[in-house]
Design a protein around this motif. Sequence first.
Motif, PDB file in Angstrom:
ATOM      1  N   PHE A  74       0.826  -1.203   0.000  1.00 28.48           N
ATOM      2  CA  PHE A  74       0.000   0.000   0.000  1.00 28.48           C
ATOM      3  C   PHE A  74       0.861   1.254   0.000  1.00 28.48           C
ATOM      4  CE2 PHE A  74      -3.047   3.118   1.486  1.00 28.48           C
ATOM      5  CZ  PHE A  74      -4.165   2.765   0.767  1.00 28.48           C
ATOM      6  N   TYR A  75       2.055   1.170   0.604  1.00 30.07           N
ATOM      7  CA  TYR A  75       2.935   2.333   0.681  1.00 30.07           C
ATOM      8  C   TYR A  75       4.072   2.282  -0.341  1.00 30.07           C
ATOM      9  CZ  TYR A  75       0.823   3.459   5.227  1.00 30.07           C
ATOM     10  OH  TYR A  75      -0.052   3.782   6.232  1.00 30.07           O
ATOM     11  N   THR A  76       4.165   1.229  -1.105  1.00 34.18           N
ATOM     12  CA  THR A  76       5.314   1.034  -1.989  1.00 34.18           C
ATOM     13  C   THR A  76       4.903   1.225  -3.445  1.00 34.18           C
ATOM     14  OG1 THR A  76       4.859  -1.341  -1.843  1.00 34.18           O
ATOM     15  CG2 THR A  76       6.591  -0.469  -0.434  1.00 34.18           C
ATOM     16  N   ASP A  77       5.501   2.237  -4.089  1.00 36.98           N
ATOM     17  CA  ASP A  77       5.109   2.620  -5.444  1.00 36.98           C
ATOM     18  C   ASP A  77       5.903   1.927  -6.541  1.00 36.98           C
ATOM     19  OD1 ASP A  77       3.093   4.605  -4.880  1.00 36.98           O
ATOM     20  OD2 ASP A  77       4.705   5.838  -4.090  1.00 36.98           O
ATOM     21  N   TRP A  78       7.061   1.365  -6.198  1.00 36.33           N
ATOM     22  CA  TRP A  78       7.962   0.831  -7.208  1.00 36.33           C
ATOM     23  C   TRP A  78       8.047  -0.686  -7.115  1.00 36.33           C
ATOM     24  CZ3 TRP A  78      10.477   4.138 -10.673  1.00 36.33           C
ATOM     25  CH2 TRP A  78      10.317   5.491 -10.405  1.00 36.33           C
ATOM     26  N   ARG A  79       8.193  -1.325  -8.271  1.00 36.36           N
ATOM     27  CA  ARG A  79       8.346  -2.773  -8.328  1.00 36.36           C
ATOM     28  C   ARG A  79       9.828  -3.142  -8.303  1.00 36.36           C
ATOM     29  NH1 ARG A  79       4.016  -5.817  -9.969  1.00 36.36           N
ATOM     30  NH2 ARG A  79       5.363  -7.471  -9.198  1.00 36.36           N
ATOM     31  N   ASP A  80      10.110  -4.412  -7.982  1.00 37.27           N
ATOM     32  CA  ASP A  80      11.496  -4.852  -7.835  1.00 37.27           C
ATOM     33  C   ASP A  80      12.277  -4.819  -9.148  1.00 37.27           C
ATOM     34  OD1 ASP A  80       9.960  -6.837  -8.917  1.00 37.27           O
ATOM     35  OD2 ASP A  80      10.550  -8.398  -7.492  1.00 37.27           O
ATOM     36  N   TYR A  81      11.579  -4.805 -10.289  1.00 36.64           N
ATOM     37  CA  TYR A  81      12.274  -4.783 -11.575  1.00 36.64           C
ATOM     38  C   TYR A  81      12.448  -3.354 -12.113  1.00 36.64           C
ATOM     39  CZ  TYR A  81       7.335  -4.730 -12.997  1.00 36.64           C
ATOM     40  OH  TYR A  81       6.004  -4.443 -13.120  1.00 36.64           O
TER      41      TYR A  81
END
Length: 267
Positions: A74-81
Amino acid sequence: MKVSIFSNNGPSSQKVATALKDGLTAAQVTLDSLDPDIVVTVGGDGTLLSAFHHYNDRLDKIRFVGIHTGHLGFYTDWRDYEVRELIKSLVNDNGQSVSYPLLTIQVEYADGTHPDQALALNESTIKKVSGTMVADVYIKGEFFESFRGDGLCISTPTGSTAYNKSVGGAVLNPQFNAVQMAEIASINNLVFRTLGSPLIIPADEWIRIEPTNAADNVLMCDQLSIEGRPIKAISYRIARQRIAFAEYRHTHFWQRVEASFIGREQP
């Protein structure tokens, strides 16, 4: 600009954290975990909550960015890739940010020891270890109700989508600088009566909860707990501090809600 990388211990998160560290070093961005301008968390919402509490004495000086390495956070806008894209945004940072309200908590103890103060990003709950919790609830210094039930959940607007939602609380947009209280399995019958629904109070008011029995209560503040100490009262209000996120592509609140709980396929 100085950046801190705050990661959980999962192998996928550690791999991303290493790639982020190498990329930022190559881009000549200073890494500094003691005095950062931006904290990049790698993991999920739990990791970001841990980073928030780790740096909660520097909230007026830092901004957060979240990379999620598992399920959508919910607080994380970026993906690991997307490490390379994030590094470009950090290098070209111009100070843009969006901020959210926080909850300040003051705990008074029945044994007369010094009160504790804490901040919460999501929520705080008060429950009894076993049996029914009985507590008097005051709003802005005036008696409101006597509560009987499993416990009470007091949340921030962003935290309204967490435990608050699971106990029947309303989802509240963080543009509202407000505190929400939701009942956890309250007892309502001909003898005992509470409001029976969530209530939302503005920033100039506060909630005070006084357990009838000071012993055997468990107080949670996000992931942190206080137990084994006799609690006389807990006071909640909107904090003076706020949490800031670097707004490179910060997702709109209702987009987060839709993605986290509805997840409709895009046409």
